[in-house]
Write a protein that holds these residues in place. Structure first.
Motif, PDB file in Angstrom:
ATOM      1  N   LYS A  38       0.830  -1.189   0.000  1.00 35.54           N
ATOM      2  CA  LYS A  38       0.000   0.000   0.000  1.00 35.54           C
ATOM      3  C   LYS A  38       0.870   1.245   0.000  1.00 35.54           C
ATOM      4  O   LYS A  38       2.078   1.184   0.200  1.00 35.54           O
ATOM      5  CB  LYS A  38      -0.938   0.017   1.210  1.00 35.54           C
ATOM      6  CG  LYS A  38      -0.228   0.136   2.558  1.00 35.54           C
ATOM      7  CD  LYS A  38      -1.246   0.205   3.688  1.00 35.54           C
ATOM      8  CE  LYS A  38      -0.554   0.320   5.039  1.00 35.54           C
ATOM      9  NZ  LYS A  38      -1.527   0.448   6.155  1.00 35.54           N
ATOM     10  N   THR A  39       0.229   2.392  -0.255  1.00 41.30           N
ATOM     11  CA  THR A  39       0.910   3.676  -0.240  1.00 41.30           C
ATOM     12  C   THR A  39       0.253   4.580   0.801  1.00 41.30           C
ATOM     13  O   THR A  39      -0.761   4.235   1.405  1.00 41.30           O
ATOM     14  CB  THR A  39       0.820   4.360  -1.617  1.00 41.30           C
ATOM     15  OG1 THR A  39      -0.544   4.772  -1.826  1.00 41.30           O
ATOM     16  CG2 THR A  39       1.261   3.423  -2.739  1.00 41.30           C
ATOM     17  N   GLU A  40       0.836   5.782   0.959  1.00 42.31           N
ATOM     18  CA  GLU A  40       0.243   6.753   1.870  1.00 42.31           C
ATOM     19  C   GLU A  40      -1.167   7.138   1.421  1.00 42.31           C
ATOM     20  O   GLU A  40      -2.037   7.456   2.237  1.00 42.31           O
ATOM     21  CB  GLU A  40       1.098   8.017   1.948  1.00 42.31           C
ATOM     22  CG  GLU A  40       2.517   7.791   2.448  1.00 42.31           C
ATOM     23  CD  GLU A  40       3.513   7.706   1.298  1.00 42.31           C
ATOM     24  OE1 GLU A  40       3.184   7.061   0.276  1.00 42.31           O
ATOM     25  OE2 GLU A  40       4.606   8.279   1.420  1.00 42.31           O
ATOM     26  N   VAL A  41      -1.398   7.095   0.113  1.00 44.56           N
ATOM     27  CA  VAL A  41      -2.702   7.467  -0.427  1.00 44.56           C
ATOM     28  C   VAL A  41      -3.780   6.489   0.028  1.00 44.56           C
ATOM     29  O   VAL A  41      -4.899   6.893   0.364  1.00 44.56           O
ATOM     30  CB  VAL A  41      -2.640   7.534  -1.968  1.00 44.56           C
ATOM     31  CG1 VAL A  41      -4.027   7.744  -2.565  1.00 44.56           C
ATOM     32  CG2 VAL A  41      -1.699   8.650  -2.404  1.00 44.56           C
ATOM     33  N   ASP A  42      -3.455   5.186   0.045  1.00 34.93           N
ATOM     34  CA  ASP A  42      -4.402   4.184   0.541  1.00 34.93           C
ATOM     35  C   ASP A  42      -4.854   4.536   1.955  1.00 34.93           C
ATOM     36  O   ASP A  42      -6.050   4.516   2.269  1.00 34.93           O
ATOM     37  CB  ASP A  42      -3.755   2.797   0.560  1.00 34.93           C
ATOM     38  CG  ASP A  42      -3.395   2.271  -0.817  1.00 34.93           C
ATOM     39  OD1 ASP A  42      -4.081   1.370  -1.308  1.00 34.93           O
ATOM     40  OD2 ASP A  42      -2.418   2.771  -1.401  1.00 34.93           O
ATOM     41  N   ASP A  43      -3.882   4.833   2.816  1.00 32.69           N
ATOM     42  CA  ASP A  43      -4.191   5.126   4.217  1.00 32.69           C
ATOM     43  C   ASP A  43      -4.984   6.419   4.368  1.00 32.69           C
ATOM     44  O   ASP A  43      -5.930   6.490   5.152  1.00 32.69           O
ATOM     45  CB  ASP A  43      -2.898   5.218   5.033  1.00 32.69           C
ATOM     46  CG  ASP A  43      -2.278   3.865   5.314  1.00 32.69           C
ATOM     47  OD1 ASP A  43      -3.033   2.876   5.389  1.00 32.69           O
ATOM     48  OD2 ASP A  43      -1.049   3.787   5.456  1.00 32.69           O
TER      49      ASP A  43
END
Length: 260
Positions: A38-43
């Motif tokens: 995952k990336t920061e965008v997912d979170d």
């Protein structure tokens, strides 16, 4: 349009706009498994959507990809994928990525919204009200000749009990002389499922996904005339990791081919 569908559309658009504001930027990766990162965008989107749900429907359950389940004992559950298609989003391989928001009553999705911002496509459906893309009614393709079929597949998430290599025996049947024209992979479940509802693709299959990968699309597909089951041919519910979607005639033929 019900207040629940209106809410899901507004929230998906807000989250999708954030995806595009960060698109093309090199997001740091956090590896959860060899086959899942995952990336920061997912979170960020996960937190955003959960916050919006809590503000508007504080008594409802929430199930999303990046945080633990919030079970309030309600018969209604929001099932959320804040970014389906992290691989194509992060690496730019295709435009198959989206925000997925579904509302389920017990184990059956009744509202589904998929916003694919790079494609400029908003898919919406409410049980019994039809399926739409950007406000236009959509329907499944009526193609029933297996040899003419474009079918999307997904490797799924490998776990201790599921090995992705098990998909090989199914694909071997699909690409046999009795099988389909072509199988496609895009590392995203929601957009190919939506394209099946729209008639651009004829079928979709995966053996091991999470509920949030499929829930929103299941409503959209069913409202577009798609038959959606698990790989055994049983009507799909939130408990099912596998999925097979196609028009009813083609679905019957594919199910027979895949389970011979």
């Amino acid at each position: 349009m019900s207040q629940h569908l209106d809410f899901a559309i507004k929230t998906a658009k807000e989250a999708g706009d954030y995806l595009m504001s960060q698109y093309g930027k090199m997001q740091k990766l956090e590896w959860k498994l060899r086959t899942n990162f995952k990336t920061e965008v997912d979170d960020y989107n996960d937190r955003l959507i959960r916050m919006r749900i809590k503000e508007s429907f504080p008594d409802h359950n929430i199930y999303s990809e990046e945080q633990d389940a919030l079970n309030r004992g309600s018969e209604y559950s929001w099932v959320v994928d804040p970014l389906d298609g992290t691989i194509p989003y992060r690496y730019g391989t295709t435009d198959h990525f989206s925000v997925c928001i579904a509302l389920a009553k017990r184990k059956t999705p009744i509202i589904g919204v998929i916003f694919a911002p790079k494609r400029g496509e908003l898919y919406t459906a409410e049980q019994g009200q039809g399926a739409f893309c950007n406000g236009e009614r959509i329907y499944v393709s009526l193609e029933d000749d297996i040899n003419h079929v474009l079918m999307s597949l997904d490797l799924g998430k490998e776990t201790s009990s599921f090995k992705r290599a098990s998909l090989a025996k199914y694909e071997e049947r699909l690409i046999s002389p009795e099988g389909v024209t072509y199988t496609l992979f895009s590392a995203c479940a929601s957009v190919p499922l939506a394209l099946t509802a729209k008639g651009n693709l004829h079928a979709y299959m995966s053996l091991n996904l999470e509920p949030w990968d499929m829930a929103a699309a299941v409503v959209i597909d069913r409202e577009a005339g798609v038959k959606v089951t698990n790989i055994k041919g049983e009507e799909w519910t939130l408990d099912d990791p596998s999925i097979l979607a196609a028009n009813p005639i083609l679905h019957k033929k594919l199910l027979k081919l895949l389970n011979e």
